[in-house]
Design a protein around this motif. Structure first.
Motif, PDB file in Angstrom:
ATOM      1  N   ASP A  33      81.492  25.164   3.450  1.00  0.00           N
ATOM      2  CA  ASP A  33      80.453  26.134   3.797  1.00  0.00           C
ATOM      3  C   ASP A  33      80.932  26.982   4.979  1.00  0.00           C
ATOM      4  OD1 ASP A  33      78.200  27.585   4.291  1.00  0.00           O
ATOM      5  OD2 ASP A  33      76.832  25.878   4.349  1.00  0.00           O
ATOM      6  N   ILE A  35      79.332  29.683   6.119  1.00  0.00           N
ATOM      7  CA  ILE A  35      78.200  30.408   6.699  1.00  0.00           C
ATOM      8  C   ILE A  35      77.427  29.457   7.603  1.00  0.00           C
ATOM      9  CG2 ILE A  35      76.158  31.796   6.252  1.00  0.00           C
ATOM     10  CD1 ILE A  35      77.220  32.351   3.464  1.00  0.00           C
ATOM     11  N   THR A  37      74.477  28.553  10.494  1.00  0.00           N
ATOM     12  CA  THR A  37      73.172  28.950  11.020  1.00  0.00           C
ATOM     13  C   THR A  37      73.242  28.938  12.537  1.00  0.00           C
ATOM     14  OG1 THR A  37      72.056  27.973   9.098  1.00  0.00           O
ATOM     15  CG2 THR A  37      70.718  28.417  11.060  1.00  0.00           C
ATOM     16  N   LEU A  43      72.342  34.117  10.931  1.00  0.00           N
ATOM     17  CA  LEU A  43      73.437  33.521  10.164  1.00  0.00           C
ATOM     18  C   LEU A  43      74.738  34.193  10.551  1.00  0.00           C
ATOM     19  CD1 LEU A  43      71.814  33.552   6.597  1.00  0.00           C
ATOM     20  CD2 LEU A  43      72.223  31.503   7.979  1.00  0.00           C
ATOM     21  N   VAL A 194      78.764  30.372  -1.804  1.00  0.00           N
ATOM     22  CA  VAL A 194      77.461  29.978  -1.280  1.00  0.00           C
ATOM     23  C   VAL A 194      76.755  31.243  -0.807  1.00  0.00           C
ATOM     24  CG1 VAL A 194      78.409  29.509   1.031  1.00  0.00           C
ATOM     25  CG2 VAL A 194      76.219  28.498   0.347  1.00  0.00           C
ATOM     26  N   LYS A 196      73.366  32.744   1.358  1.00  0.00           N
ATOM     27  CA  LYS A 196      72.289  32.430   2.291  1.00  0.00           C
ATOM     28  C   LYS A 196      71.528  33.704   2.632  1.00  0.00           C
ATOM     29  CE  LYS A 196      74.446  28.305   4.201  1.00  0.00           C
ATOM     30  NZ  LYS A 196      74.769  27.505   5.415  1.00  0.00           N
ATOM     31  N   ALA A 203      66.163  31.626   8.433  1.00  0.00           N
ATOM     32  CA  ALA A 203      67.462  31.558   7.750  1.00  0.00           C
ATOM     33  C   ALA A 203      67.502  30.318   6.875  1.00  0.00           C
ATOM     34  CB  ALA A 203      68.593  31.522   8.774  1.00  0.00           C
ATOM     35  N   ARG A 204      68.009  30.504   5.656  1.00  0.00           N
ATOM     36  CA  ARG A 204      68.043  29.373   4.733  1.00  0.00           C
ATOM     37  C   ARG A 204      69.087  29.616   3.644  1.00  0.00           C
ATOM     38  NH1 ARG A 204      63.966  32.777   4.027  1.00  0.00           N
ATOM     39  NH2 ARG A 204      63.477  33.592   1.948  1.00  0.00           N
ATOM     40  N   GLU A 205      69.455  28.532   3.000  1.00  0.00           N
ATOM     41  CA  GLU A 205      70.395  28.629   1.880  1.00  0.00           C
ATOM     42  C   GLU A 205      69.644  29.067   0.629  1.00  0.00           C
ATOM     43  OE1 GLU A 205      72.594  25.311  -0.687  1.00  0.00           O
ATOM     44  OE2 GLU A 205      73.421  25.460   1.336  1.00  0.00           O
ATOM     45  N   TYR A 206      70.193  30.065  -0.060  1.00  0.00           N
ATOM     46  CA  TYR A 206      69.569  30.522  -1.300  1.00  0.00           C
ATOM     47  C   TYR A 206      70.101  29.755  -2.495  1.00  0.00           C
ATOM     48  CZ  TYR A 206      67.929  33.510  -5.085  1.00  0.00           C
ATOM     49  OH  TYR A 206      67.330  33.965  -6.217  1.00  0.00           O
ATOM     50  N   TRP A 208      74.081  28.209  -4.624  1.00  0.00           N
ATOM     51  CA  TRP A 208      75.533  28.209  -4.826  1.00  0.00           C
ATOM     52  C   TRP A 208      75.834  28.823  -6.176  1.00  0.00           C
ATOM     53  CZ3 TRP A 208      79.484  25.230  -1.993  1.00  0.00           C
ATOM     54  CH2 TRP A 208      79.013  24.741  -0.770  1.00  0.00           C
TER      55      TRP A 208
END
Length: 215
Positions: A33, A35, A37, A43, A194, A196, A203-206, A208
Protein backbone atom coordinates in the motif's frame (compact mmCIF):
# COMPACT_ATOMS: atom_id res chain seq x y z
CA UNK A 1 7.21 0.70 -13.33
CA UNK A 2 5.51 2.63 -10.54
CA UNK A 3 2.17 4.27 -11.23
CA UNK A 4 0.60 6.87 -8.95
CA UNK A 5 -2.17 9.22 -10.06
CA UNK A 6 -5.05 11.24 -8.67
CA UNK A 7 -7.77 13.75 -9.45
CA UNK A 8 -10.19 16.17 -7.80
CA UNK A 9 -13.93 15.89 -8.37
CA UNK A 10 -17.02 17.61 -7.05
CA UNK A 11 -16.32 17.69 -3.31
CA UNK A 12 -13.77 14.88 -3.16
CA UNK A 13 -10.30 13.80 -4.25
CA UNK A 14 -9.21 10.33 -5.37
CA UNK A 15 -5.71 8.86 -5.48
CA UNK A 16 -4.67 5.50 -6.89
CA UNK A 17 -1.34 3.69 -6.78
CA UNK A 18 0.12 0.40 -7.92
CA UNK A 19 0.91 -2.08 -5.16
CA UNK A 20 4.09 -3.69 -6.49
CA UNK A 21 7.27 -3.73 -4.42
CA UNK A 22 10.04 -4.20 -6.98
CA UNK A 23 13.84 -4.27 -6.87
CA UNK A 24 15.62 -4.51 -10.20
CA UNK A 25 14.03 -7.48 -12.00
CA UNK A 26 12.59 -8.98 -8.81
CA UNK A 27 9.01 -8.62 -7.58
CA UNK A 28 9.02 -8.89 -3.79
CA UNK A 29 5.30 -8.42 -3.21
CA UNK A 30 2.26 -7.16 -5.09
CA UNK A 31 0.15 -5.86 -2.20
CA UNK A 32 2.25 -2.92 -0.99
CA UNK A 33 0.00 0.00 0.00
CA UNK A 34 1.71 3.19 -1.24
CA UNK A 35 -1.05 5.54 -0.06
CA UNK A 36 -0.68 6.69 3.54
CA UNK A 37 -3.36 8.35 5.67
CA UNK A 38 -1.84 11.51 7.15
CA UNK A 39 -4.86 12.32 9.31
CA UNK A 40 -8.64 12.02 9.18
CA UNK A 41 -8.93 14.13 6.01
CA UNK A 42 -5.59 13.80 4.21
CA UNK A 43 -3.95 11.17 2.01
CA UNK A 44 -0.47 11.01 0.57
CA UNK A 45 0.35 8.75 -2.37
CA UNK A 46 4.08 8.34 -2.95
CA UNK A 47 6.43 6.80 -5.48
CA UNK A 48 10.20 6.51 -5.51
CA UNK A 49 12.93 4.56 -3.77
CA UNK A 50 11.20 2.25 -1.26
CA UNK A 51 13.30 3.30 1.72
CA UNK A 52 12.87 7.01 1.02
CA UNK A 53 9.18 6.58 0.28
CA UNK A 54 8.42 4.82 3.56
CA UNK A 55 10.74 6.87 5.77
CA UNK A 56 9.76 10.27 4.42
CA UNK A 57 6.00 9.70 4.36
CA UNK A 58 6.14 8.41 7.94
CA UNK A 59 8.19 11.47 8.90
CA UNK A 60 5.56 13.79 7.40
CA UNK A 61 2.73 11.83 9.02
CA UNK A 62 4.28 12.05 12.51
CA UNK A 63 5.00 15.77 12.16
CA UNK A 64 1.44 16.49 11.01
CA UNK A 65 0.20 14.58 14.07
CA UNK A 66 2.67 16.43 16.32
CA UNK A 67 1.41 19.80 15.09
CA UNK A 68 -2.19 18.85 15.87
CA UNK A 69 -1.18 17.51 19.31
CA UNK A 70 0.70 20.69 20.20
CA UNK A 71 -1.78 23.21 18.82
CA UNK A 72 -5.12 21.46 19.12
CA UNK A 73 -6.01 22.06 15.45
CA UNK A 74 -5.02 20.08 12.35
CA UNK A 75 -2.92 21.48 9.52
CA UNK A 76 -4.85 22.39 6.40
CA UNK A 77 -4.04 20.43 3.26
CA UNK A 78 -2.21 23.45 1.83
CA UNK A 79 -0.16 23.83 5.01
CA UNK A 80 0.73 20.12 5.08
CA UNK A 81 1.76 20.29 1.42
CA UNK A 82 3.95 23.34 2.07
CA UNK A 83 5.53 21.64 5.09
CA UNK A 84 6.30 18.60 2.95
CA UNK A 85 7.74 20.77 0.20
CA UNK A 86 9.88 22.62 2.77
CA UNK A 87 11.37 19.41 4.15
CA UNK A 88 12.24 18.21 0.64
CA UNK A 89 13.78 21.60 -0.19
CA UNK A 90 15.86 21.56 2.99
CA UNK A 91 17.11 18.05 2.31
CA UNK A 92 17.91 18.97 -1.28
CA UNK A 93 20.26 21.73 -0.15
CA UNK A 94 22.14 19.86 2.56
CA UNK A 95 25.85 19.38 1.99
CA UNK A 96 27.56 16.06 2.43
CA UNK A 97 31.26 16.54 3.22
CA UNK A 98 33.71 13.67 3.12
CA UNK A 99 37.23 12.67 2.19
CA UNK A 100 37.18 11.70 -1.47
CA UNK A 101 40.26 10.19 -3.13
CA UNK A 102 42.59 12.01 -0.79
CA UNK A 103 40.78 15.36 -0.92
CA UNK A 104 39.50 16.48 2.47
CA UNK A 105 36.34 18.55 2.87
CA UNK A 106 35.01 17.49 -0.50
CA UNK A 107 31.39 18.61 -0.53
CA UNK A 108 28.61 17.54 -2.83
CA UNK A 109 24.93 18.40 -2.80
CA UNK A 110 22.78 15.37 -2.13
CA UNK A 111 19.05 14.72 -2.03
CA UNK A 112 18.35 12.03 0.56
CA UNK A 113 14.69 11.77 -0.41
CA UNK A 114 14.09 10.31 -3.85
CA UNK A 115 10.33 10.46 -3.53
CA UNK A 116 7.42 11.99 -5.48
CA UNK A 117 4.14 12.76 -3.75
CA UNK A 118 0.51 13.43 -4.53
CA UNK A 119 -1.22 14.85 -1.45
CA UNK A 120 -5.01 14.84 -1.38
CA UNK A 121 -7.16 16.39 1.30
CA UNK A 122 -10.46 17.93 2.24
CA UNK A 123 -10.85 21.14 4.24
CA UNK A 124 -14.14 22.56 5.48
CA UNK A 125 -13.48 26.00 3.96
CA UNK A 126 -11.45 25.13 0.86
CA UNK A 127 -13.06 21.81 -0.07
CA UNK A 128 -11.14 19.02 -1.80
CA UNK A 129 -7.65 19.65 -3.17
CA UNK A 130 -4.71 17.81 -4.70
CA UNK A 131 -1.04 18.83 -4.51
CA UNK A 132 1.81 17.69 -6.74
CA UNK A 133 5.21 17.55 -4.97
CA UNK A 134 8.21 16.04 -6.75
CA UNK A 135 11.65 15.01 -5.48
CA UNK A 136 13.22 18.40 -6.23
CA UNK A 137 10.61 20.16 -4.08
CA UNK A 138 8.33 21.45 -6.82
CA UNK A 139 4.87 22.18 -5.42
CA UNK A 140 1.73 22.77 -7.46
CA UNK A 141 -1.96 22.62 -6.67
CA UNK A 142 -3.50 20.59 -9.49
CA UNK A 143 -6.83 19.14 -10.60
CA UNK A 144 -5.13 15.94 -11.74
CA UNK A 145 -1.61 14.57 -11.52
CA UNK A 146 0.52 11.46 -11.90
CA UNK A 147 4.00 10.04 -11.32
CA UNK A 148 5.85 7.06 -12.74
CA UNK A 149 5.79 5.36 -16.11
CA UNK A 150 2.03 5.05 -15.83
CA UNK A 151 1.77 8.85 -15.96
CA UNK A 152 2.28 8.77 -19.74
CA UNK A 153 -1.04 6.99 -20.13
CA UNK A 154 -3.02 8.11 -17.08
CA UNK A 155 -2.41 11.81 -17.77
CA UNK A 156 -3.45 11.52 -21.41
CA UNK A 157 -6.56 9.56 -20.41
CA UNK A 158 -7.48 12.12 -17.76
CA UNK A 159 -6.85 14.98 -20.19
CA UNK A 160 -9.40 13.40 -22.51
CA UNK A 161 -12.12 12.50 -19.99
CA UNK A 162 -11.61 14.63 -16.87
CA UNK A 163 -14.19 17.19 -15.72
CA UNK A 164 -14.02 19.24 -12.54
CA UNK A 165 -17.67 18.49 -11.73
CA UNK A 166 -17.34 14.70 -11.87
CA UNK A 167 -19.28 12.58 -9.39
CA UNK A 168 -17.59 9.82 -7.39
CA UNK A 169 -18.97 7.18 -9.75
CA UNK A 170 -17.69 9.04 -12.82
CA UNK A 171 -14.28 9.56 -11.22
CA UNK A 172 -13.96 5.87 -10.34
CA UNK A 173 -14.88 5.00 -13.91
CA UNK A 174 -12.09 7.30 -15.11
CA UNK A 175 -9.63 5.75 -12.65
CA UNK A 176 -10.53 2.32 -14.01
CA UNK A 177 -9.92 3.59 -17.56
CA UNK A 178 -6.47 4.78 -16.49
CA UNK A 179 -5.67 1.42 -14.90
CA UNK A 180 -6.86 -0.43 -18.00
CA UNK A 181 -4.71 1.79 -20.21
CA UNK A 182 -1.65 1.23 -18.01
CA UNK A 183 -2.14 -2.52 -18.04
CA UNK A 184 -2.61 -2.50 -21.81
CA UNK A 185 0.29 -0.22 -22.77
CA UNK A 186 3.17 -0.86 -20.38
CA UNK A 187 5.46 -3.75 -21.30
CA UNK A 188 5.83 -4.64 -17.63
CA UNK A 189 2.65 -3.31 -16.05
CA UNK A 190 1.84 -3.53 -12.33
CA UNK A 191 -1.08 -5.94 -11.92
CA UNK A 192 -2.75 -4.53 -8.81
CA UNK A 193 -3.86 -1.05 -7.71
CA UNK A 194 -5.34 0.45 -4.55
CA UNK A 195 -7.79 3.37 -4.69
CA UNK A 196 -8.49 5.76 -1.82
CA UNK A 197 -10.83 8.72 -1.52
CA UNK A 198 -11.11 11.76 0.76
CA UNK A 199 -14.17 13.99 1.14
CA UNK A 200 -16.19 15.68 3.89
CA UNK A 201 -16.67 12.27 5.54
CA UNK A 202 -12.92 11.68 5.81
CA UNK A 203 -10.15 9.66 4.17
CA UNK A 204 -10.83 6.02 3.46
CA UNK A 205 -9.99 3.13 1.19
CA UNK A 206 -12.37 2.77 -1.75
CA UNK A 207 -11.16 -0.55 -3.08
CA UNK A 208 -8.51 -2.59 -4.87
CA UNK A 209 -8.21 -3.47 -8.51
CA UNK A 210 -6.62 -6.91 -8.58
CA UNK A 211 -5.72 -8.68 -11.81
CA UNK A 212 -7.39 -12.01 -12.52
CA UNK A 213 -3.98 -13.70 -12.31
CA UNK A 214 -3.65 -12.63 -8.66
CA UNK A 215 -7.29 -13.03 -7.67
Amino acid sequence: MECVFGLVGNGFAIVAADTSAVHSILLHKNKEDKIMTLDSHKLVAASGEPGDRVQFTEYVQKNVSLYQFRNGIPLSTAAAANFTRGELATALRKEFCATFQGYSDFCVLMNPYSVNILMAGYDKEAGASLYYIDYIATLHKVDKGAFGYGSYFSLSTMDRHYRSDMSVEEAIELVDKCILEIRSRLVIAPPNFVIKIVDKDGAREYGWRISTADA
